[in-house]
Design a protein around this motif. Structure first.
Motif, short mmCIF file in Angstrom:
data_model
loop_
_atom_site.label_atom_id
_atom_site.label_comp_id
_atom_site.label_asym_id
_atom_site.label_seq_id
_atom_site.Cartn_x
_atom_site.Cartn_y
_atom_site.Cartn_z
N TYR A 240 0.84 -1.21 0.00
CA TYR A 240 0.00 0.00 0.00
C TYR A 240 0.87 1.26 0.00
O TYR A 240 0.59 2.23 -0.72
CB TYR A 240 -0.91 -0.02 1.23
CG TYR A 240 -1.67 1.26 1.45
CD1 TYR A 240 -2.85 1.52 0.76
CD2 TYR A 240 -1.21 2.21 2.35
CE1 TYR A 240 -3.56 2.70 0.96
CE2 TYR A 240 -1.90 3.40 2.56
CZ TYR A 240 -3.07 3.64 1.86
OH TYR A 240 -3.75 4.81 2.05
N GLU B 114 -2.59 1.56 -3.62
CA GLU B 114 -3.74 0.74 -4.01
C GLU B 114 -4.36 0.09 -2.78
O GLU B 114 -3.66 -0.42 -1.92
CB GLU B 114 -3.32 -0.33 -5.02
CG GLU B 114 -2.76 0.23 -6.32
CD GLU B 114 -2.18 -0.85 -7.22
OE1 GLU B 114 -2.39 -2.06 -6.91
OE2 GLU B 114 -1.50 -0.52 -8.21
N THR B 115 -5.67 0.09 -2.72
CA THR B 115 -6.38 -0.52 -1.59
C THR B 115 -7.03 -1.85 -1.95
O THR B 115 -7.63 -2.50 -1.09
CB THR B 115 -7.46 0.43 -1.05
OG1 THR B 115 -8.38 0.74 -2.12
CG2 THR B 115 -6.82 1.72 -0.53
N THR B 116 -6.92 -2.25 -3.21
CA THR B 116 -7.46 -3.55 -3.63
C THR B 116 -6.41 -4.30 -4.44
O THR B 116 -5.54 -3.69 -5.08
CB THR B 116 -8.73 -3.38 -4.48
OG1 THR B 116 -8.41 -2.63 -5.65
CG2 THR B 116 -9.82 -2.70 -3.69
N LEU B 117 -6.51 -5.61 -4.42
CA LEU B 117 -5.64 -6.46 -5.22
C LEU B 117 -6.42 -7.72 -5.58
O LEU B 117 -6.83 -8.48 -4.69
CB LEU B 117 -4.36 -6.82 -4.45
CG LEU B 117 -3.36 -7.72 -5.18
CD1 LEU B 117 -2.80 -7.01 -6.41
CD2 LEU B 117 -2.22 -8.13 -4.25
N GLY C 146 -9.41 -8.06 -6.52
CA GLY C 146 -10.75 -8.08 -5.96
C GLY C 146 -10.79 -8.13 -4.44
O GLY C 146 -11.87 -8.12 -3.84
N HIS C 147 -9.65 -8.20 -3.79
CA HIS C 147 -9.58 -8.24 -2.32
C HIS C 147 -9.38 -6.83 -1.76
O HIS C 147 -8.62 -6.04 -2.30
CB HIS C 147 -8.43 -9.13 -1.86
CG HIS C 147 -8.61 -10.59 -2.21
ND1 HIS C 147 -9.36 -11.45 -1.44
CD2 HIS C 147 -8.14 -11.32 -3.24
CE1 HIS C 147 -9.34 -12.66 -1.98
NE2 HIS C 147 -8.59 -12.60 -3.07
N ASP C 148 -10.04 -6.55 -0.66
CA ASP C 148 -9.89 -5.27 0.04
C ASP C 148 -8.68 -5.37 0.98
O ASP C 148 -8.74 -6.05 2.01
CB ASP C 148 -11.17 -4.98 0.84
CG ASP C 148 -11.10 -3.63 1.56
OD1 ASP C 148 -10.00 -3.05 1.65
OD2 ASP C 148 -12.16 -3.17 2.04
N LEU C 149 -7.58 -4.71 0.60
CA LEU C 149 -6.34 -4.82 1.38
C LEU C 149 -6.49 -4.20 2.76
O LEU C 149 -5.88 -4.68 3.73
CB LEU C 149 -5.19 -4.16 0.63
CG LEU C 149 -4.83 -4.75 -0.74
CD1 LEU C 149 -3.62 -4.05 -1.33
CD2 LEU C 149 -4.57 -6.25 -0.62
N ASP D 215 -9.19 -4.13 4.63
CA ASP D 215 -9.91 -5.10 5.46
C ASP D 215 -9.03 -6.29 5.84
O ASP D 215 -9.01 -6.73 6.99
CB ASP D 215 -11.15 -5.59 4.71
CG ASP D 215 -11.97 -6.58 5.52
OD1 ASP D 215 -12.48 -6.19 6.59
OD2 ASP D 215 -12.08 -7.75 5.09
#
Length: 587
Positions: free
Chosen positions: A53, A58-61, A63-66, A68
């Motif tokens: 991050y 980026e806060t997603t990878l 389709g996953h919420d990093l 969270d």
């Protein structure tokens, strides 16, 4: 062509994408089949996600919420019982990587009040350590102050305590990763301690603390940086002895050099040399441990293994974190794009790096390089800590030519003498360590042990002594052990072992070293123990006989399994010569 920085970030993204599904809803990590999870894994995951991050924003990878996922991992780590202090330190830095304060940290906003209180409590707790775990205390102190959980900053005091202990345990300023035994457990974790501490300082909210403590860190970390030109092999193999080598022997060394370049610890005139070392270290790491088809780190398979406590998951997330750091550091130090500057080829050398020298013991590592054959050996004279394995024994560690099994003990290229229930080997410490030039540009390394020492690192007073001399002339290596006893004693068993291994069939670097068809060409010129070569043992299908780099196929044992009466005043010698058929493998 991608720059080094972009290449590192692409690899980190791939590794995270292949392992992110292993993060469970409760923040724990699902192990790969055949392995067991470690209690500190969520913390390692959180730090890797934080560095990604921090690099990309980026806060997603995939389709996953990093945000969270990181919050789940940090929560899981904080509530792990009993607390895993190393995991807490990684989790704390992972939290800090998402933002320099609670008010600007998206993870902190996701955490429930109970978890926030738990973080405060866990980061406050201190256990005093005299090994590399002290760097975890430093990281916890950095996070606690930077997040505003404490107005008192303990970072400087803890760093000073760590380096004070370095001064007390090493006469030359190397890191003794203190463990039960004789003392002098000098290994790769010394590099880790400084790399991790420097990473923590970079995240400190008060840049003034970082600036004040950098000269202190430089005093000690610089010693490891100066080892690298003599340590790193032509094909890029890095730290190869002691526990936890292998993939981490590449990663820690790359990080240390990049941090040194960023902080100005490497002179401009030396930068081309260190850029070349970095290139080789990275290429070896990339081709030896990365599954290039799928993009993840592969530590274990039918042909090789790794340091037992390192799980495949933890190594993948650690590698992703390091790759993110390398990507950022490469931009800072302006890594040259394309072909590196020409670096003059290195000639022959033989150097003993002193780790500690006192009246009680001398320890260090002898580094030998023969330019013509490419033979490059590391002979450590160090404590093995609480458990002896072949990794720490004083023989030429040269994967591909002189190999050894990982995680197990065998007297590889060193004699083992058993007296009753005491098993001795000329390892762990020396006295009167001397190195120098011999005839015809040869090198020698010799030491003695006034008292024999057991594999449990118990010194046997009054039993006997041994003198050891290694000689290196080109690719020809010889070693002589001269034993004397102070009283008549019965030797119950004598062993001296050689292993013959092969490089990995898939993960290997072109131009790397291997044994040719004629093998070690070993001859025993003196054998006062009257030992005989036992029948060659074929171990190709035994999973216990694997290295970090390939499969062991044969074990040869020079053995005497019946008693020998050793008498005082008589010298018992074993002299062994090697003229290995050194070959270079194709990629």
């Amino acid at each position: 062509m991608h720059s080094f920085s972009e290449q590192c970030l692409d690899m980190a993204r791939s590794m995270l994408a292949h392992n992110i599904d292993s993060i469970q809803p409760n923040g724990t990590v699902l192990p790969v089949p055949g392995e067991q999870s470690r209690s500190d894994e969520p913390g390692h995951v959180a730090f890797a996600l934080g560095e990604y991050y921090r690099n990309t924003g980026e806060t997603t990878l995939g389709g996953h919420d990093l945000i969270d996922l990181a919050a789940r991992c940090i929560t899981a780590q904080m509530f792990t019982e009993p607390a895993a202090e190393n995991g807490l330190a990684y989790a704390a830095l992972g939290l800090l990587a998402f933002g320099p304060s609670k008010e600007r940290n998206p993870i902190w906003e996701r955490l429930v009040d109970e978890t926030k209180e738990r973080i405060d409590k866990q980061l406050l707790h201190r256990s005093d350590y005299d090994n590399h775990w002290q760097s975890f205390n430093i990281a916890k102190a950095v996070a606690r102050f930077s997040l505003g959980l404490s107005k008192k900053d303990e970072t400087s005091r803890l760093i000073e305590r760590m380096v004070d202990r370095v001064q007390h345990t090493s006469s030359t300023g190397f890191f003794d990763d203190a463990a039960p035994g004789l003392g002098g457990h000098f290994n790769l974790y010394g590099v880790l301690a400084f790399v991790f501490t420097r990473s923590a300082l970079q995240l400190h909210a008060n840049s003034g603390v970082r600036d004040r403590k950098l000269p202190t860190l430089r005093t000690y970390a610089e010693k490891y940086i100066k080892m690298m030109p003599d340590l790193v092999r032509a094909d890029g193999l890095g730290w190869a002895f002691g526990r936890a080598a292998g993939a981490y022997g590449q990663m820690h060394c790359i990080s240390l050099i990049l941090q040194g370049l960023r902080d100005g610890w490497i002179a401009d005139t030396d930068k081309p040399k260190y850029f070349d070392i970095l290139r080789r270290l990275f290429l070896f790491f990339y081709q030896t441990y990365l599954d290039q088809e799928h993009g993840f780190l592969d530590l274990r398979d039918d042909e090789r293994t790794a340091y037992e406590p390192h799980t495949t998951r933890i190594a993948n997330f650690d590698a992703a974190r390091y790759l993110c750091q390398w990507s950022r550091l490469a931009q800072t130090v302006q890594m040259p794009a394309g072909a590196a500057a020409q670096v003059p080829p290195q000639g022959n050398s033989g150097r003993f790096v002193v780790f500690d020298k006192s009246n009680r013991k001398e320890q260090g590592v002898f580094l030998f390089r023969d330019a013509a054959s490419g033979l490059h050996a590391q002979i450590p004279l160090i404590s093995a800590g609480s458990t002896v394995t072949s990794d720490s024994l004083p023989f030429p560690h040269c994967p591909g030519v002189f190999d050894w099994p990982n995680n197990v003990y065998m007297p590889v290229m060193v004699p083992e003498l058993t007296f009753g229930d005491k098993v001795t080997t000329p390892a762990f410490y020396g006295r009167n360590c001397v190195t120098g030039l011999g005839l015809r540009n040869s090198f020698f390394f010799r030491y003695e042990q006034p008292d024999l020492i057991t594999t449990e690192e118990e010194i046997l007073k009054g039993l006997g002594s041994v003198k050891v001399q290694w000689n290196f002339s080109g690719r020809q290596i010889s070693c002589e052990y001269a034993y004397t006893v102070r009283q008549q004693v019965t030797l119950n068993r004598f062993r001296y072992m050689l292993v013959i291994a092969a490089p990995h069939s898939q993960y290997r670097v072109g131009g790397s070293l291997a044994l040719g068809t004629e093998g070690h060409r070993c001859t025993v010129s003196k054998n006062d123990f009257q030992a005989n070569w036992a029948e060659t043992e074929v171990v190709s299908t035994d999973p216990n006989y694997r290295t970090n780099y390939g499969k062991i196929h044969y074990v040869q044992t020079l053995l005497r399994d019946h008693p020998l009466i050793m008498r005082p005043g008589q010298v018992y010698r074993l002299a062994v010569n090697f003229d290995p058929d050194v070959a270079q493998i194709e990629a």
